[in-house]
Design an enzyme around this catalytic site. Structure first.
Site, PDB file in Angstrom:
ATOM      1  CG  HIS A 116      28.243  39.044  29.579  1.00 37.28           C
ATOM      2  ND1 HIS A 116      28.021  38.600  30.851  1.00 37.28           N
ATOM      3  CD2 HIS A 116      27.178  38.660  28.856  1.00 37.28           C
ATOM      4  CE1 HIS A 116      26.863  37.974  30.889  1.00 37.28           C
ATOM      5  NE2 HIS A 116      26.339  37.991  29.702  1.00 37.28           N
ATOM      6  NE  ARG A 146      18.682  34.366  14.246  1.00 42.00           N
ATOM      7  CZ  ARG A 146      19.369  35.199  13.455  1.00 42.00           C
ATOM      8  NH1 ARG A 146      19.724  36.383  13.902  1.00 42.00           N
ATOM      9  NH2 ARG A 146      19.692  34.843  12.235  1.00 42.00           N
ATOM     10  NE  ARG A 177      13.673  32.213  14.397  1.00 43.04           N
ATOM     11  CZ  ARG A 177      14.935  32.049  14.030  1.00 43.04           C
ATOM     12  NH1 ARG A 177      15.250  32.000  12.762  1.00 43.04           N
ATOM     13  NH2 ARG A 177      15.880  31.953  14.920  1.00 43.04           N
ATOM     14  CD  GLU A 181      14.400  29.004   8.244  1.00 41.89           C
ATOM     15  OE1 GLU A 181      15.486  29.572   8.390  1.00 41.89           O
ATOM     16  OE2 GLU A 181      13.605  28.817   9.191  1.00 41.89           O
ATOM     17  CG  ASN A 226      21.551  32.919   7.829  1.00 41.44           C
ATOM     18  OD1 ASN A 226      21.912  33.610   6.891  1.00 41.44           O
ATOM     19  ND2 ASN A 226      21.270  33.422   9.011  1.00 41.44           N
ATOM     20  CG  ASP A 227      18.537  27.271   8.557  1.00 42.31           C
ATOM     21  OD1 ASP A 227      19.508  26.516   8.764  1.00 42.31           O
ATOM     22  OD2 ASP A 227      17.920  27.839   9.465  1.00 42.31           O
ATOM     23  CB  CYS A 276      15.203  37.859   8.263  1.00 41.11           C
ATOM     24  SG  CYS A 276      14.585  36.174   8.296  1.00 41.11           S
TER      25      CYS A 276
HETATM   26  C1  PEP Z   1      18.131  31.969   8.365  1.00 44.96           C
HETATM   27  O1  PEP Z   1      18.158  30.741   8.421  1.00 44.96           O
HETATM   28  O2  PEP Z   1      18.488  32.617   7.373  1.00 44.96           O
HETATM   29  C2  PEP Z   1      17.700  32.758   9.533  1.00 44.96           C
HETATM   30  C3  PEP Z   1      17.552  34.061   9.465  1.00 44.96           C
HETATM   31  O3  PEP Z   1      17.465  32.111  10.686  1.00 44.96           O
HETATM   32  P1  PEP Z   1      18.600  31.530  11.660  1.00 44.96           P
HETATM   33  O4  PEP Z   1      19.928  32.098  11.226  1.00 44.96           O
HETATM   34  O5  PEP Z   1      18.205  31.947  13.032  1.00 44.96           O
HETATM   35  O6  PEP Z   1      18.493  30.048  11.443  1.00 44.96           O
HETATM   36 MG    MG Z   2      17.055  29.654   9.912  1.00 45.01          MG
END
Ligand code: PEP
Ligand code: MG
Length: 581
Positions: free
Chosen positions: A197, A304, A340, A441, A464-465, A512
């Site tokens: 925190h 999220r 999401r 993704e 990211n994924d 995103c």
């Molecule tokens: C991603 O995968 O790019 C994404 C935005 O989702 P997360 O990072 O929550 O998996």
């Molecule tokens: Mg993701």
């Protein structure tokens, strides 16, 4: 000679600070086992009860002092500590140990605190594990009163701290907020981690911090000049002239840049040739909305929702989902939000769902996100019903994570249609035109983006994924992190394919993943036709600064050329050339 200490850096827009140290020496020296006799038990318990009451009163005083414009709900953090001080699991157990083991209240509290901390340390959920800090803070507060020390949460009641770097064994969120308001410019602590925190607060207050430097309070003296680099996690003491010159200049540069960026907040988000680019925020907690607004976000491009499922043994029901989304809509005051649906599994886990998908060899390829939701409609339906009901209250989009095939989409859409019918029967309002979109993704989804786009109202690229699955790199594994490369030609081609699919079918395409907030790629993405970016709020103004100077037609032409060169040159060098205006 310059002495450098290395810890965990906590940096926001402001990452460097210089100032004299204020070394807080509370809490030094361990608690030792002190035996007592049977006739001393009642007196010892009364001493403990008094310390708990005093700690509670002190916290209530701090709570009353929280400034109204504080950007995060610090009161909630303090309430959590107040609840712990009233919790029988903590208080009764200490009383019992004093009576059973005939020991001092300090020792009993230490023993019980250590047991609780150990339990939290063993938890799988990293967010929950950091709640051990709360236990330590509360135990420390009671110990302070047992020792008869100053009844302030930190020993600095009237101290003028303007310009000081506070060095402490640990800081509670309450300490952090008071120190900030007394003018402290940075925090250095022996304990704490990036998800504590206090770290969350430091980031949102814009105070650089370095945490986790064990024993630092023993090595530093008050008033010696310190340099705190929240980006690298370095603290310098006795820095030589060259280092001081370098860091003073860096601090001045950061400040000047922040001032410049703040002036951009109210400028319309459009390129030099008048093309509107939407800059939105990725949020995980409702309290981050204020930071998103302060940075000029035009909405929330990724909410999220996993945090609704964490820190608890049960699952949120429809009403709880609805209350959360309704509060978000109200705080956003008419700005749109993309919610999401549940993406649990792998890095984001919940104890209520722990048995599902646990113990599998490769959870990243397992039952997560939309797969889990379709397999367990009991998990999915209450959330979707709540999102639909919330759509009657404000502009909402529903987004499905980790889609791999159109079959999954068809099943999800069938559930949504069925839930709409249910709501009709129940006489509950919803927006029948609420847009439903898919996160792209997984490479399979990227390669079939047109088929997906035909069924969806919008697409959002989760880089990211997408990078994890395309390059076969576990995004949580530090040892292969150096291979995590958004500029890999495979990624650039997939991103282009997805944007083209959305544009060909005339549906909005956003991004995103972290790549959207990485200034190195802004011009390239605009050149590819991306018009919606969603990112952590702190990055918005950096991206805006770039897009304001961009010309979409020029970038489109230059990006097309870049793709013809992709197999012949280092992609990062090509991107650098594109960025050199
Ligand atoms: C991603 O995968 O790019 C994404 C935005 O989702 P997360 O990072 O929550 O998996
Ligand atoms: Mg993701």
């Amino acid at each position: 000679m310059t002495v450098a200490f290395q810890g965990i850096g906590i940096a926001s827009a402001c990452s460097v600070a210089l100032g004299p140290a204020f070394v807080d020496v509370r809490g030094r020296g361990g608690v030792t086992h002190t035996p007592i006799s049977v006739d001393q038990v009642q007196r010892e318990i009364a001493r403990f009860d008094l310390a708990v009451t005093s700690a509670r009163q002190a916290l209530k005083r701090v709570r009353a002092q929280i400034p109204r414009h504080t950007p995060v709900k610090i009161a909630e953090f303090i309430d959590a500590h107040l609840l712990m001080l009233e919790d029988a699991a903590l208080v009764d157990e200490v009383r019992r140990i004093v009576a059973d083991q005939l020991c001092s209240a300090e020792w009993a509290l230490q023993l019980h605190g250590d047991t609780l901390v150990e339990i939290f340390d063993q938890m799988d959920d990293p967010y929950l594990r950091t709640r051990r800090d709360d236990i330590e803070h509360v135990v420390h507060q009671i110990q302070t009163f047992l020792h008869g020390e100053n009844p302030q949460p930190i020993n600095l009641a009237d101290q003028d701290l303007v310009g000081y770097v506070v060095v402490a064994r640990d800081l509670t969120p309450a300490d952090a907020i008071l120190l900030h308001h007394r003018g402290a410019v940075a925090f250095v602590t022996e304990y704490g981690g990036p998800m504590s925190h206090t770290a969350i607060l430091a980031r949102s207050l814009g105070v650089p911090a370095v945490m986790g430097i064990h024993d630092i309070t023993r090595y530093l003296r008050s008033d010696e000049l310190l340099v705190v680099d929240g980006e690298s996690g370095t603290v310098l003491a006795n820095a030589d002239d060259a280092a001081l010159l370098y860091y003073r200049q860096r601090a001045r540069d950061i400040e000047a840049r922040q001032r410049r960026l703040r002036e951009l907040v109210d400028r319309p988000s459009q390129t030099r040739n008048g093309v509107a680019i939407r800059l939105q925020a990725n949020l995980e907690l409702p309290e981050d909305i204020d930071v998103a607004k302060a940075n000029g976000a035009s909405g929330v491009g990724l909410y999220r929702t996993e945090f609704l499922y964490m820190n608890r043994g049960d699952l949120p029901d429809e009403e709880e989902h609805l209350a959360n989304y309704a509060a978000m809509i109200e705080s956003l005051g008419g700005m749109p939000i993309t919610i999401r649906t549940l993406d649990l599994g792998v890095d984001k886990r919940s104890s209520a769902c722990a048995e599902r998908g646990a113990n599998v060899t490769n959870p990243a390829l397992g039952l997560r996100a939309i797969r889990l939701c379709l397999k367990e409609p009991g998990l999915f339906r209450p959330q979707v019903r709540a999102i639909l009901r919330a759509s009657a209250l404000g502009p909402i989009r529903l987004m499905l994570p980790l889609v791999t095939s159109v079959l999954e989409l068809d099943r999800a859409l069938a559930i949504i249609a069925e839930l709409k019918q249910q709501l009709d029967q129940d006489g509950l309002d919803y927006d029948d035109a609420m847009p439903v979109g898919a996160m792209i993704e997984v490479p399979a989804a990227a390669l079939t983006a047109r088929a997906i786009a035909r069924r969806m109202d919008f697409l959002s690229i989760g880089t990211n994924d997408l990078i994890q699955y395309t390059l076969a790199i576990d995004r949580l594994d530090d040892s292969v992190n150096y291979l995590f490369d958004p500029a890999h030609p495979a990624i650039l081609r997939l991103v282009r394919l997805i944007i083209e699919a959305g544009n060909a079918l005339d549906i909005p395409v956003g991004m995103c993943g972290e790549m959207a907030g990485d200034p190195r790629f802004t011009r390239l993405l605009i050149g590819l036709g991306l018009r919606e970016f969603s990112m952590q709020p702190g990055a918005i103004l950096d991206i805006k600064e770039i897009l304001l100077e961009a010309d979409t037609l020029e970038l489109q032409r230059r990006t097309e050329y870049l793709f013809t060169q992709l197999d012949h040159a280092d992609p990062l060098r090509l991107i650098e050339e594109l960025n050199a205006t």
